[in-house]
Write a protein that holds these residues in place. Structure first.
Motif, PDB file in Angstrom:
ATOM      1  N   VAL A   1       0.632  -1.401   0.124  1.00  0.00           N
ATOM      2  CA  VAL A   1       0.008  -0.098  -0.001  1.00  0.00           C
ATOM      3  C   VAL A   1       0.948   1.131  -0.014  1.00  0.00           C
ATOM      4  N   LYS A   2       2.058   1.278   0.648  1.00  0.00           N
ATOM      5  CA  LYS A   2       2.693   2.435   0.931  1.00  0.00           C
ATOM      6  C   LYS A   2       3.460   2.737  -0.337  1.00  0.00           C
ATOM      7  N   GLU A   3       4.194   1.692  -1.326  1.00  0.00           N
ATOM      8  CA  GLU A   3       4.574   1.922  -2.390  1.00  0.00           C
ATOM      9  C   GLU A   3       3.563   2.192  -3.204  1.00  0.00           C
ATOM     10  N   LYS A   4       2.624   1.851  -3.274  1.00  0.00           N
ATOM     11  CA  LYS A   4       1.323   2.383  -4.330  1.00  0.00           C
ATOM     12  C   LYS A   4       0.971   3.683  -4.192  1.00  0.00           C
ATOM     13  N   LEU A   5       0.990   4.228  -2.896  1.00  0.00           N
ATOM     14  CA  LEU A   5       0.598   5.443  -2.453  1.00  0.00           C
ATOM     15  C   LEU A   5       1.374   6.496  -3.036  1.00  0.00           C
ATOM     16  N   LYS A   6       2.786   6.190  -3.260  1.00  0.00           N
ATOM     17  CA  LYS A   6       3.865   7.264  -3.403  1.00  0.00           C
ATOM     18  C   LYS A   6       3.382   7.949  -4.738  1.00  0.00           C
TER      19      LYS A   6
ATOM     20  N   SER B   1       3.933  15.403   2.073  1.00  0.00           N
ATOM     21  CA  SER B   1       2.818  14.462   2.141  1.00  0.00           C
ATOM     22  C   SER B   1       2.930  12.973   2.021  1.00  0.00           C
ATOM     23  N   ALA B   2       3.997  12.928   1.255  1.00  0.00           N
ATOM     24  CA  ALA B   2       4.642  11.351   1.161  1.00  0.00           C
ATOM     25  C   ALA B   2       5.141  10.759   2.282  1.00  0.00           C
ATOM     26  N   ALA B   3       5.862  11.625   3.071  1.00  0.00           N
ATOM     27  CA  ALA B   3       6.386  11.029   4.380  1.00  0.00           C
ATOM     28  C   ALA B   3       5.117  11.024   5.433  1.00  0.00           C
ATOM     29  N   LYS B   4       4.029  11.831   5.542  1.00  0.00           N
ATOM     30  CA  LYS B   4       3.027  11.512   6.113  1.00  0.00           C
ATOM     31  C   LYS B   4       2.175  10.119   5.834  1.00  0.00           C
ATOM     32  N   THR B   5       1.992  10.209   4.790  1.00  0.00           N
ATOM     33  CA  THR B   5       1.402   8.864   4.284  1.00  0.00           C
ATOM     34  C   THR B   5       2.281   7.551   4.667  1.00  0.00           C
ATOM     35  N   SER B   6       3.363   7.595   4.479  1.00  0.00           N
ATOM     36  CA  SER B   6       4.622   6.463   4.742  1.00  0.00           C
ATOM     37  C   SER B   6       4.456   6.194   6.219  1.00  0.00           C
ATOM     38  N   ALA B   7       4.205   7.082   6.965  1.00  0.00           N
ATOM     39  CA  ALA B   7       4.354   6.978   8.581  1.00  0.00           C
ATOM     40  C   ALA B   7       2.901   6.320   8.956  1.00  0.00           C
TER      41      ALA B   7
ATOM     42  N   ALA C   1       1.424  -1.065   9.916  1.00  0.00           N
ATOM     43  CA  ALA C   1       2.235  -2.385   9.891  1.00  0.00           C
ATOM     44  C   ALA C   1       2.853  -2.616  11.267  1.00  0.00           C
ATOM     45  N   ALA C   2       2.730  -1.715  12.182  1.00  0.00           N
ATOM     46  CA  ALA C   2       3.127  -2.100  13.586  1.00  0.00           C
ATOM     47  C   ALA C   2       2.300  -3.088  14.121  1.00  0.00           C
ATOM     48  N   GLY C   3       1.192  -3.180  13.645  1.00  0.00           N
ATOM     49  CA  GLY C   3      -0.004  -4.065  14.483  1.00  0.00           C
ATOM     50  C   GLY C   3       0.515  -5.609  14.040  1.00  0.00           C
ATOM     51  N   VAL C   4      -0.132  -6.587  14.703  1.00  0.00           N
ATOM     52  CA  VAL C   4       0.304  -7.840  14.584  1.00  0.00           C
ATOM     53  C   VAL C   4      -0.156  -8.463  13.101  1.00  0.00           C
ATOM     54  N   GLY C   5      -1.532  -7.944  12.665  1.00  0.00           N
ATOM     55  CA  GLY C   5      -2.264  -8.531  11.671  1.00  0.00           C
ATOM     56  C   GLY C   5      -3.240  -7.667  10.776  1.00  0.00           C
ATOM     57  N   THR C   6      -3.589  -8.317   9.931  1.00  0.00           N
ATOM     58  CA  THR C   6      -4.709  -7.623   8.940  1.00  0.00           C
ATOM     59  C   THR C   6      -5.528  -8.564   8.313  1.00  0.00           C
ATOM     60  N   VAL C   7      -7.069  -8.413   8.654  1.00  0.00           N
ATOM     61  CA  VAL C   7      -8.012  -9.379   7.949  1.00  0.00           C
ATOM     62  C   VAL C   7      -8.245  -8.427   6.660  1.00  0.00           C
TER      63      VAL C   7
END
Length: 200
Positions: free
Chosen positions: A66-71, A79-85, A91-97
């Protein structure tokens, strides 16, 4: 008002600050998520909701995609730095559904019940929303934080390729979850008179 179900859904809040300090195993959480989705109602019992559950490195890989696509959408470096953060915080979480709806199921219902054809895509949105809510509430009830994101359709192609997702599965939402590392923001409610009408 005291009600067991309402007490449970009151715990479901958007938690953006999530981490990896989770006691539950991926196997336990997988069972929890599966159960929540399986018990969620759907129109005509179509069971059209699908899910891809990503943990650890696979979860991080999704947010890197997602981060790469949003660049390419960033207007400037700031704005790129804010989006990346922001993506790094997910990503700091443990999982995604990853929640999907199987369009083949919906098309089949449209063919079987042509009188309702235009409604089935709408009802499918209801089904996935209920599955998302049920999963979100189940995770919160188990002490985890989560937030619902919508980076579809910009990453659909990459997701289908990376995890070999059937072409008929349409990505609808992404629920990122992990340990609670920050409080939920205070929630304000509009006046009941604006929202409800009761006739007796």
């Amino acid at each position: 008002m005291s009600n067991q179900f309402l007490d449970l859904i009151n715990k479901r809040r958007t938690i953006y600050a999530v981490g990896k300090n989770v006691e539950q195993s991926p196997e336990y959480l997988t069972d929890l998520i599966k159960h929540a989705i399986k018990q969620s109602p759907s129109s005509f019992n179509s069971q059209s909701s699908r899910a891809v559950i990503l943990f650890n490195a696979e979860h991080e890989k999704f947010w890197d995609l997602v981060k790469e696509k949003l660049k390419s959408y960033a207007k400037d470096e700031e704005s790129a730095a804010k989006t990346s953060a922001k993506m790094d915080s997910f990503a700091a979480g443990v999982g995604t559904v990853l929640f999907f709806e199987d369009m083949d199921v919906i098309k089949g219902l449209q063919e079987q019940f042509p009188s309702y054809a235009e409604n089935f895509p709408i009802w499918a949105e209801h089904s996935t929303a209920i599955a998302q809510f049920a999963t979100w509430t189940a995770l919160h009830t188990d002490g985890l934080g989560a937030s619902l994101q919508h980076y579809n359709p910009i990453v659909d192609e990459q997701v289908h390729a990376e995890w070999n997702i059937p072409a008929s599965w349409k990505l609808r939402a992404q629920l990122v979850f992990g340990s609670v590392e920050g409080e939920a923001k205070e929630k304000a409610y509009i006046d009941d008179a604006t929202r409800f009408k009761v006739f007796k």
